[in-house]
Scaffold this motif. Structure first.
Motif: not given
Length: 353
Positions: A274-299
């Protein structure tokens, strides 16, 4: 009249400040744009009990050792925030805040940096926005079945918020272990990990981890066998609170559950919690949305780099996102070296331009 800077640094946390220090030493004209209203980067958003992995002297940015925190071997987040603010002032770094950069565009000889606060132009760019601002949640967390509270690492503050509650903490990394240890005496805790929890030896802290990460990068660069780096040693740094909870038998990880129920979680064998809350300590991804117009992202959302330099846009350097942008570059102790290398590479590029 448009003013073109030599360099625009996006992000005023530890990676941005380390880069700014080296740019200043090279005599380049630069500005740092920080989305946060006050100094301190992601450290000012951390939970109350968070500690650095190394003593203050080994948790320092280039040029100035972090002062020791009275009564503490490992400085807490508030001490780090104060240090970062003092660091800005000590070196009179040109940080402008709050500026949330929305997009970067290639305008030929210069890069155009757009934000709601204004526009900047630069001959070169350093992206140092980190990962804290882009928390990752697995698909399972999107289930509407569970009727309790969902949180991510970024939402957690203190154990008293969960006093007497049933809490499931998901994640076998440092954040998961530290938050589980924090809650162990306040809440009815269930700690869940995808694989058995792997604690590093008790004498290993950030100093040794930086050396291991650097040795691995050197071996890979020289074509030698991959040592596995820090991951070969374990996943969790046994900082004092984690060590104490572990030794007291309060940190016993359960295997990952199979699904969420209305009132908690359920494993494949039908066992439930049983749980009242679940804390997801599942990490992060690079915050790179500002670079999207440059079209550089890959895998995996990453931009291919050679060191910190983007392979398809040599005017762009990325810093502080993990080992792929420099060994231990997402840590206080590790960011100085790749910051220096990025600044030097930019200086050489601008001399040739």
């Amino acid at each position: 009249m448009i003013r073109v800077h030599d360099v625009v640094v996006i992000g005023g946390g530890q990676a941005g400040l380390a880069t700014a220090y080296h740019l200043r030493r090279l005599g380049l004209d630069f500005v740092v744009l920080d989305a946060q209203p006050t100094p301190g980067g992601a450290w000012q958003r951390a939970w109350d009990s968070l500690r650095a992995f190394s003593p203050a002297a080994y948790s320092s940015l280039p040029g100035w050792l972090m002062p020791a925190q009275v009564g503490e071997t490992y400085p807490d987040a508030s001490h780090v925030v104060s240090y970062l603010g003092d660091y800005e002032q000590r070196y009179d770094l040109p940080v402008i805040r709050p500026v949330h950069v929305e997009a970067v565009h290639d305008e030929g000889r210069v890069l155009r940096v757009e934000s709601a606060s204004g526009t900047w132009w630069a001959r070169a760019l350093v992206s140092a926005t980190g990962t804290w601002w882009r928390p990752f949640l697995p698909a399972l967390a999107a289930s509407a079945e569970f009727g309790g509270e969902h949180l991510h690492t970024v939402d957690y503050r203190r154990p008293s918020d969960f006093a007497g509650k049933r809490v499931v903490v998901v994640g076998g990394g440092n954040s998961g272990a530290q938050i589980a240890a924090d809650l162990a005496c306040e809440a009815d805790l269930t700690w869940v990990t995808r694989r058995p929890a792997r604690f590093l030896p008790d004498d290993i802290d950030g100093r040794a981890l930086f050396d291991v990460a650097t040795a691995r990068r050197r071996a890979l660069d020289e074509g030698r066998t991959d040592s596995g780096g820090v991951a070969s040693l374990g996943d969790i740094v046994a900082v004092p609170p984690v060590r104490e909870a572990r030794d007291a038998g309060l940190l016993k990880a359960q295997p990952m559950f199979g699904r969420l129920t209305r009132t908690g979680v359920e494993w494949a064998d039908g066992t439930t919690a049983e749980a009242d809350a679940i804390i997801w300590c599942t990490g992060f991804r690079p915050a790179l949305s500002h670079l999207a117009p440059l079209g550089l992202r890959r895998t995996r959302g990453r931009i291919p780099t050679a060191g910190t330099q983007a392979l398809r846009e040599p005017r762009l350097h990325l810093l502080g996102y993990g080992d792929w942008t420099g060994p231990a570059s997402a840590t206080l102790i590790g960011v100085g070296r790749p910051a220096r290398e990025a600044a030097r590479a930019i200086g050489e590029l601008l001399d040739l331009a």
